[in-house]
Design an enzyme around this catalytic site. Structure first.
Site, PDB file in Angstrom:
ATOM      1  N   THR A 295      -1.860   8.029   2.957  1.00  0.00           N
ATOM      2  CA  THR A 295      -2.710   8.263   4.127  1.00  0.00           C
ATOM      3  C   THR A 295      -2.181   9.455   4.928  1.00  0.00           C
ATOM      4  OG1 THR A 295      -1.343   6.831   5.494  1.00  0.00           O
ATOM      5  CG2 THR A 295      -3.225   5.778   4.390  1.00  0.00           C
TER       6      THR A 295
ATOM      7  N   GLU B 119      -3.795   8.589  -2.150  1.00  0.00           N
ATOM      8  CA  GLU B 119      -2.653   9.478  -2.438  1.00  0.00           C
ATOM      9  C   GLU B 119      -1.791   9.690  -1.191  1.00  0.00           C
ATOM     10  OE1 GLU B 119      -2.950   9.836  -5.504  1.00  0.00           O
ATOM     11  OE2 GLU B 119      -1.410  11.245  -6.125  1.00  0.00           O
TER      12      GLU B 119
ATOM     13  N   GLY C  68       0.848  -1.186   0.000  1.00  0.00           N
ATOM     14  CA  GLY C  68       0.000   0.000   0.000  1.00  0.00           C
ATOM     15  C   GLY C  68       0.881   1.233   0.000  1.00  0.00           C
ATOM     16  N   SER C  69       0.967   1.870   1.183  1.00  0.00           N
ATOM     17  CA  SER C  69       1.838   3.036   1.279  1.00  0.00           C
ATOM     18  C   SER C  69       3.292   2.656   1.014  1.00  0.00           C
ATOM     19  CB  SER C  69       1.725   3.654   2.671  1.00  0.00           C
ATOM     20  OG  SER C  69       0.429   4.188   2.847  1.00  0.00           O
TER      21      SER C  69
ATOM     22  N   GLY D  95     -28.370  16.174  13.433  1.00  0.00           N
ATOM     23  CA  GLY D  95     -29.206  15.165  14.078  1.00  0.00           C
ATOM     24  C   GLY D  95     -29.773  14.180  13.068  1.00  0.00           C
TER      25      GLY D  95
ATOM     26  N   PHE E 248      -7.117  -1.459  -6.131  1.00  0.00           N
ATOM     27  CA  PHE E 248      -7.475  -0.050  -5.869  1.00  0.00           C
ATOM     28  C   PHE E 248      -7.099   0.860  -7.029  1.00  0.00           C
ATOM     29  CE2 PHE E 248      -6.887  -0.750  -0.963  1.00  0.00           C
ATOM     30  CZ  PHE E 248      -7.921  -1.659  -0.986  1.00  0.00           C
TER      31      PHE E 248
END
Lengths: 365, 418
Positions: free
Chosen positions: B397, B395, B144-145, B371, B171
């Site tokens: 985290t 782009e 991922g990162s 609410g 992704f």
């Protein structure tokens, strides 16, 4: 256009102020805070930088035009050195700038040249009142028109150098509106407390309570003359100054704690190499930069007469109050136990940082 | 140079036009395409393609700003304009914005890492007759990162002088529209990041342009998401995919430097503030809606009062305004730096950190204050809350961007601060 680079003149000014802030103000800060006294020479040296002089037109003894943006840059830089010292150096602005911005021609001629051209003299102003719900737009101190005079009554708090001042602007409630009045300190009915104020922070700055008991001044003493002035403009200028100072103090706290974290070792590495600390620092830096831009924008809007300038100044100020708390608290936290000890300045930054919520009126751009 | 905060005229004009588009082409269909995930809003896509083509924009990329000969030198505002466009389109609907036709991140990678010939070759198509898409394939199930953990491999077949790519990417934003050959769309491409030398780590990483319809590539899955549902997020599998030799972006030889990888990271410096701008658009939509509803219900915000005299709602709204504006200014500063060719790695990440924080906080708070109305699907507010969350994730985290900011302010390398 958008642009985020100070012009040449501003860069030079910031450079000069920065040098003074670091070499003079900051090195004197600890001693000044503990002894509750600022050396006279230190203040004079700051005055000689000519901040106020540079924002006053030639006609009144200065050599420039007032710019809220330029002042904001200078205030940040100076407050980064030491807040109490910065406020002391700039105290005459509390009197001169409102006159410059809102005074009548007569008032400008009467006061500006002699302040601008002289040595640092404690001309000052009184806005804050000692009440939990103090609101600059709903003052308890009153002014009432009586024939050709105004009569002022009430009590003011946190007035810088009141004891030595020759004159001050006192803000009072005139028919529901906040208005400033220029009052010589020897006016009958005006009395200054013997004891200095004792606060959580900015202890080097001499602050006093001021009582007004039916103080009577001629109608021409009203800031702006007979028709008065728009206090919102002054309040916005004060808020921008406060916010800029908050950015400066926060920057000082970030720099100190960052340098400490790069030196201090734990478990075989510098603590700055630990994400727990590094992330705190990253968030502090981001917060400071974000609020700084908000303050700059407010100042720019004020300089350019933009419609929402006063609201923006309020937002910038409110954001700066939170930023100062967030950053200066973490400054202490990063140093851990050492942050709690007065040998390091971060505890003072925290005490000073807490002040911004209630110290509007002690600086003006 | 000086300090200035005046929105340039061309940007104000574009904002005005796009606001109409946002209201009429996006908001009106937001709910429909949120509830019918993976349906394609053909009307919006066709409209945007025609509109952008007629204005000469072609796609959402910064305009080339070559000054006319003899003309007075103008300040470059390409990235500033783009940020403002993205903010306004995302104010309309961020899911729709993400499927605005054009090169997107795929083209950005070609722009950043490709040769002039490659740029000419691959980027002209976005100005064609049909809406055309491109996508970036970086993330993998195990990467991922930490993009250096990428497993996808590219091997040169010496005999045919083709690259053979194997791996699986997840992704991929717009992966389906970029790769699948829809007759309504022009021929798109995906940019696939793969290693040409696994022993070289990041230095061996390269990007490859893979044309739509290429054999061996399949769209394995379209994700079902919390928000941005109008935007397709694809899993793409690559089995013995052959691409021409010239489709490699950057040098085919591996030196023991990290320049190849730096290409990808440079793309992020340029795109992070744009993603931040997108999130800010969503947050602004939520805040404006909240203020409108409060006004309808007789609640006024008394700006200018000391904090301790404000009601809780007033404090919240004022804080939201401070957060939104200061985050936007960080974006503007980062893109202004990009326009003026100043290195902006720190400012880009700062803008992304702040935008990720404030868009989630603002949308969360707005739902809370409203609410039951905030929780109801009768209004778009609950959707914006779901849409906003992605800002702090894609782009890079919020945490990865904090790491980038921390390294920058501390002067640390990736080794010194892991």
């Amino acid at each position: 256009m958008y642009s985020f680079e100070p012009n040449e003149e501003q860069q030079m000014l910031v450079g000069a102020v920065g040098k003074y802030a670091e070499n003079d103000l900051r090195s004197a800060a600890h001693e000044a805070e503990e002894s509750r006294e600022l050396p006279k020479k230190l203040i004079s040296k700051g005055w000689e930088l000519g901040l106020l002089q540079a924002s006053t037109p030639e006609a009144y003894g200065g050599f420039g035009e007032r710019s809220a943006v330029t002042s904001a840059l200078a205030v940040e830089e100076m407050a980064c050195g030491d807040l109490a010292g910065a406020l002391a150096v700039m105290t005459p602005s509390l009197f001169a700038t409102p006159i410059l911005l809102a005074g009548s021609e007569e008032q400008k001629q009467a006061y500006l040249p002699k302040i601008i051209e002289g040595e640092w003299q404690p001309y000052t102003a009184a806005l804050i009142e000692y009440a939990f719900d103090f609101d600059p737009n709903e003052l308890r101190t009153t002014a009432k028109l009586s024939g050709a005079d105004y009569v002022l009554s009430g009590e003011k708090a946190f007035v810088p150098f009141a004891k030595d001042a020759q004159a001050m602007i006192v803000y009072a409630n005139l028919d529901g509106q906040t208005q400033g009045f220029i009052i010589p300190t020897n006016t009958s009915g005006l009395s200054i407390a013997d004891e200095r104020e004792k606060l959580m922070g900015i202890n080097a700055l001499s602050l006093y309570r001021v009582k007004l008991d039916n103080v009577t001044v001629p109608a021409s003493s009203r800031l702006g003359g007979a028709s008065g002035h728009n206090f919102e403009l002054l309040l916005a200028s004060m808020r921008i100054a406060s916010a800029s100072a908050a950015v400066g103090v926060s920057k000082a706290s970030l720099e100190y704690s960052m340098n400490y974290a790069k030196e201090r070792e734990a478990f075989g590495v510098k603590i700055a190499q630990k994400q727990a600390i590094a992330f705190m620092l990253a968030e502090m830096a981001t917060e400071i930069e974000a609020i700084r831009l908000l303050v700059w924008e407010a100042a720019w809007m004020l300089d350019n007469g933009k419609e929402d300038a006063f609201k923006q100044a309020y937002l910038a100020f409110t954001g700066a109050v939170d930023m100062a708390m967030m950053v200066t608290d973490r400054g202490v936290q990063i140093l851990g136990g050492h942050g709690y000890i007065r040998e390091h300045p971060v505890e003072m930054y925290l005490r000073n940082g807490r002040g911004f919520a209630m110290l509007t009126g002690l600086a003006i751009v | 140079m000086t300090i200035e905060f005046e929105t340039p005229k061309p940007i104000t004009q574009i904002q005005f036009v796009l606001k109409t588009v946002a209201e009429n082409m996006m908001r009106s269909q937001s709910r429909e395409f949120d509830e019918n995930e993976h349906a394609i809003p053909w009307g919006y896509i066709e409209f945007m393609h025609t509109a952008m083509k007629s204005t000469g924009g072609g796609s959402l990329t910064p305009r080339d700003e070559k000054p006319k000969e003899g003309a007075e030198k103008r300040q470059p505002i390409g990235y500033q304009t783009l940020a403002a466009q993205i903010e306004m389109l995302s104010w309309g609907d961020v899911g729709f914005y993400l499927i605005t036709p054009g090169g997107g991140l795929g083209a950005a990678a070609v722009q950043a890492a490709g040769s002039p010939e490659q740029r000419a070759n691959f980027l002209a198509r976005f100005n064609g007759d049909k809406p055309t898409f491109a996508a970036m394939c970086m993330t993998e199930a195990g990467a991922g990162s930490d993009t250096s953990a990428i497993r996808t491999r590219a091997v040169l077949d010496e005999a045919t002088q083709e690259w053979i790519i194997n791996g699986e990417k997840i992704f991929v934003t717009g992966g389906d529209k970029s790769f699948t050959e829809y007759e309504q769309f022009g021929k798109g491409f995906i940019v696939v990041w793969a290693s040409i030398d696994p022993t070289a780590g990041r230095a061996g990483m390269r990007a490859f342009v893979v044309e739509s319809g290429t054999k061996g590539v399949t769209i394995a899955k379209l994700e079902h998401k919390l928000g941005i549902r109008a935007s397709d997020t694809a899993t793409i599998s690559l089995v013995d995919v052959r691409v021409p030799y010239d489709n490699i972006l950057g040098s085919p030889t591996v030196e023991k430097t990290t320049t190849g990888f730096k290409g990808a990271m440079a793309t992020f410096d340029a795109t992070r503030p744009l993603v931040a701008a997108s999130g800010i658009g969503v947050a602004r939509a939520a805040l404006e809606f909240l203020k409108e509803k409060l006004t309808e219900n007789g609640v006024t915000i008394r700006y200018g009062l000391p904090r301790n005299k404000l009601t809780s709602i007033e404090r919240d709204v004022i804080d939201m305004e401070i957060q939104l504006r200061s985050a936007w200014l960080l974006v503007i500063k980062a893109v202004w730096m990009a326009d003026n060719k100043k290195s902006n790695a720190m400012e880009s990440s700062m803008s992304k950190v702040r935008a990720g924080d404030v868009t989630t906080k603002i949308t969360q708070k707005a739902v809370e204050i409203m609410g039951p109305l905030g929780y109801s699907r009768e209004f778009l507010l609950e959707k914006w809350f779901r849409d906003a969350k992605i800002t702090d994730i894609y782009e890079g985290t919020g945490q990865i961007n904090r790491l980038v900011v921390a390294r920058q302010i501390l002067g640390y390398s990736g080794k010194e601060l892991r």
